[in-house]
Design a protein around this motif. Sequence first.
Motif, PDB file in Angstrom:
ATOM      1  N   ARG A   1       0.709  -1.234   0.168  1.00  0.00           N
ATOM      2  CA  ARG A   1      -0.062  -0.195  -0.104  1.00  0.00           C
ATOM      3  C   ARG A   1       0.919   1.208  -0.031  1.00  0.00           C
ATOM      4  N   LYS A   2       1.831   1.287   0.959  1.00  0.00           N
ATOM      5  CA  LYS A   2       2.928   2.392   1.016  1.00  0.00           C
ATOM      6  C   LYS A   2       3.627   2.533  -0.230  1.00  0.00           C
ATOM      7  N   GLU A   3       3.914   1.662  -0.914  1.00  0.00           N
ATOM      8  CA  GLU A   3       4.908   1.519  -2.041  1.00  0.00           C
ATOM      9  C   GLU A   3       4.012   2.061  -3.229  1.00  0.00           C
ATOM     10  N   PHE A   4       2.681   1.763  -2.948  1.00  0.00           N
ATOM     11  CA  PHE A   4       1.684   2.466  -4.354  1.00  0.00           C
ATOM     12  C   PHE A   4       1.603   3.817  -3.962  1.00  0.00           C
ATOM     13  N   ASP A   5       1.352   4.259  -2.925  1.00  0.00           N
ATOM     14  CA  ASP A   5       0.942   5.616  -2.836  1.00  0.00           C
ATOM     15  C   ASP A   5       2.146   6.452  -2.856  1.00  0.00           C
ATOM     16  N   LEU A   6       3.402   5.858  -2.526  1.00  0.00           N
ATOM     17  CA  LEU A   6       4.573   6.908  -2.976  1.00  0.00           C
ATOM     18  C   LEU A   6       4.897   6.932  -4.425  1.00  0.00           C
ATOM     19  N   LEU A   7       4.744   6.005  -5.219  1.00  0.00           N
ATOM     20  CA  LEU A   7       4.732   5.894  -6.646  1.00  0.00           C
ATOM     21  C   LEU A   7       3.777   6.725  -7.304  1.00  0.00           C
ATOM     22  N   HIS A   8       2.605   6.704  -6.881  1.00  0.00           N
ATOM     23  CA  HIS A   8       1.420   7.497  -7.359  1.00  0.00           C
ATOM     24  C   HIS A   8       1.564   8.762  -7.042  1.00  0.00           C
ATOM     25  N   LEU A   9       2.267   9.309  -5.971  1.00  0.00           N
ATOM     26  CA  LEU A   9       2.445  10.872  -5.428  1.00  0.00           C
ATOM     27  C   LEU A   9       3.515  11.323  -6.580  1.00  0.00           C
ATOM     28  N   LEU A  10       4.831  10.601  -6.813  1.00  0.00           N
ATOM     29  CA  LEU A  10       5.757  11.066  -7.718  1.00  0.00           C
ATOM     30  C   LEU A  10       5.255  11.121  -9.045  1.00  0.00           C
ATOM     31  N   ALA A  11       4.365   9.999  -9.378  1.00  0.00           N
ATOM     32  CA  ALA A  11       3.904   9.835 -10.913  1.00  0.00           C
ATOM     33  C   ALA A  11       2.986  11.271 -11.148  1.00  0.00           C
ATOM     34  N   MET A  12       2.331  11.782 -10.000  1.00  0.00           N
ATOM     35  CA  MET A  12       1.335  12.815 -10.474  1.00  0.00           C
ATOM     36  C   MET A  12       2.086  14.077 -10.818  1.00  0.00           C
ATOM     37  N   ARG A  13       3.196  14.105 -10.708  1.00  0.00           N
ATOM     38  CA  ARG A  13       4.192  15.315 -10.958  1.00  0.00           C
ATOM     39  C   ARG A  13       5.355  14.668 -11.417  1.00  0.00           C
ATOM     40  N   PRO A  14       5.186  14.355 -12.662  1.00  0.00           N
ATOM     41  CA  PRO A  14       6.536  13.772 -13.313  1.00  0.00           C
ATOM     42  C   PRO A  14       7.601  14.829 -13.485  1.00  0.00           C
ATOM     43  N   GLY A  15       8.721  14.681 -13.051  1.00  0.00           N
ATOM     44  CA  GLY A  15       9.796  15.762 -13.489  1.00  0.00           C
ATOM     45  C   GLY A  15      10.063  16.487 -12.224  1.00  0.00           C
ATOM     46  N   ALA A  16       8.986  16.853 -11.496  1.00  0.00           N
ATOM     47  CA  ALA A  16       9.070  17.482 -10.196  1.00  0.00           C
ATOM     48  C   ALA A  16       9.643  16.918  -9.031  1.00  0.00           C
ATOM     49  N   VAL A  17      10.275  17.534  -8.187  1.00  0.00           N
ATOM     50  CA  VAL A  17      11.144  16.949  -7.105  1.00  0.00           C
ATOM     51  C   VAL A  17      10.036  16.962  -5.851  1.00  0.00           C
ATOM     52  N   ILE A  18       9.762  15.991  -5.106  1.00  0.00           N
ATOM     53  CA  ILE A  18       9.020  15.814  -4.022  1.00  0.00           C
ATOM     54  C   ILE A  18       9.852  15.808  -2.904  1.00  0.00           C
ATOM     55  N   SER A  19       9.762  16.652  -1.880  1.00  0.00           N
ATOM     56  CA  SER A  19      10.431  16.725  -0.750  1.00  0.00           C
ATOM     57  C   SER A  19      10.170  15.416   0.252  1.00  0.00           C
ATOM     58  N   ARG A  20      11.042  14.867   0.835  1.00  0.00           N
ATOM     59  CA  ARG A  20      11.090  13.980   1.901  1.00  0.00           C
ATOM     60  C   ARG A  20       9.843  14.431   3.018  1.00  0.00           C
ATOM     61  N   ARG A  21       9.935  15.719   3.267  1.00  0.00           N
ATOM     62  CA  ARG A  21       8.938  15.954   4.490  1.00  0.00           C
ATOM     63  C   ARG A  21       7.530  15.903   3.568  1.00  0.00           C
ATOM     64  N   GLN A  22       7.325  16.482   2.217  1.00  0.00           N
ATOM     65  CA  GLN A  22       6.099  16.259   1.936  1.00  0.00           C
ATOM     66  C   GLN A  22       5.541  14.659   1.636  1.00  0.00           C
ATOM     67  N   LEU A  23       6.620  13.853   1.435  1.00  0.00           N
ATOM     68  CA  LEU A  23       6.315  12.444   1.315  1.00  0.00           C
ATOM     69  C   LEU A  23       5.821  11.813   2.568  1.00  0.00           C
ATOM     70  N   MET A  24       6.670  12.256   3.559  1.00  0.00           N
ATOM     71  CA  MET A  24       6.113  11.876   4.853  1.00  0.00           C
ATOM     72  C   MET A  24       4.806  12.364   5.306  1.00  0.00           C
ATOM     73  N   ALA A  25       4.477  13.360   4.772  1.00  0.00           N
ATOM     74  CA  ALA A  25       3.393  13.955   5.351  1.00  0.00           C
ATOM     75  C   ALA A  25       2.124  13.339   4.488  1.00  0.00           C
ATOM     76  N   GLN A  26       2.296  13.116   2.956  1.00  0.00           N
ATOM     77  CA  GLN A  26       0.956  12.709   2.196  1.00  0.00           C
ATOM     78  C   GLN A  26       0.959  11.115   2.302  1.00  0.00           C
ATOM     79  N   VAL A  27       2.088  10.474   2.531  1.00  0.00           N
ATOM     80  CA  VAL A  27       1.960   8.969   2.442  1.00  0.00           C
ATOM     81  C   VAL A  27       1.885   8.328   3.720  1.00  0.00           C
ATOM     82  N   TRP A  28       2.694   8.925   4.601  1.00  0.00           N
ATOM     83  CA  TRP A  28       2.652   8.205   5.895  1.00  0.00           C
ATOM     84  C   TRP A  28       1.937   8.951   6.897  1.00  0.00           C
ATOM     85  N   GLU A  29       1.470  10.130   6.460  1.00  0.00           N
ATOM     86  CA  GLU A  29       0.531  11.048   7.560  1.00  0.00           C
ATOM     87  C   GLU A  29       1.273  11.556   8.757  1.00  0.00           C
TER      88      GLU A  29
END
Length: 217
Positions: free
Chosen positions: A149-177
């Motif tokens: 589940r978390k792998e999918f959420d992580l990949l999906h979030l990155l794929a929503m903004r192809p080419g854009a850098v997603i910060s670690r803090r944003q990944l923690m907030a949106q994938v791991w809440e």
Amino acid sequence: MLVVENEAAAADALVQGLMRQGLHAEHVDTGGAAMTAHHNADLILLDLDLPDLDGLEVCRGIRAVSDTPIIAVTARGNELDRVLGLQAGSDDYLVKPYGFRELLARIEAVMRRSGPRTETARAISHGPLHIDAAGREVTLDGEAVELTRKEFDLLHLLAMRPGAVISRRQLMAQVWEDSWSRRGRTIDTHVSSLRGKLGSSSWIITVRGVGFRLGHP
């Protein structure tokens, strides 16, 4: 309506005022909570001064995955702050202190401009990689890729903004809440697992000191 406000008294007064106007309003007091709760909102009133995340980062994070209207409500009132707020994705910018009637007028104007909400893309294709958000399925070159589940959420979030850098803090907030964790190997472990399942480290690019972005072998 989602009220993101750090000060409890101000938030309570605002929520009560909105409810007296017949609007359903809920309150959260951190950026991390906003990242989680925004999915059910029709409009977000976002304070930019939050205890865990900078409001501009929260605004960019929400805008990356949603077209929900956002009104920045903040004490930051100079021209540069307004420009940065609008560039981060807010639809309007209101400086404290403000009149409640003005706020209602701005809410009405933003909702009128936004029109009917559109759903976030339910399927994303990136070269041979296909992500079905509705079915939570991933295929690569037509072959299914089994993800947690978390792998999918992580990949999906990155794929929503192809080419854009997603910060670690944003990944923690949106994938791991979890907007508080700054260290640890949680993200790195999941990124490593994803790279292995996708068959190439080039699918997820590390931007040292910042975060990650979706790549292409």
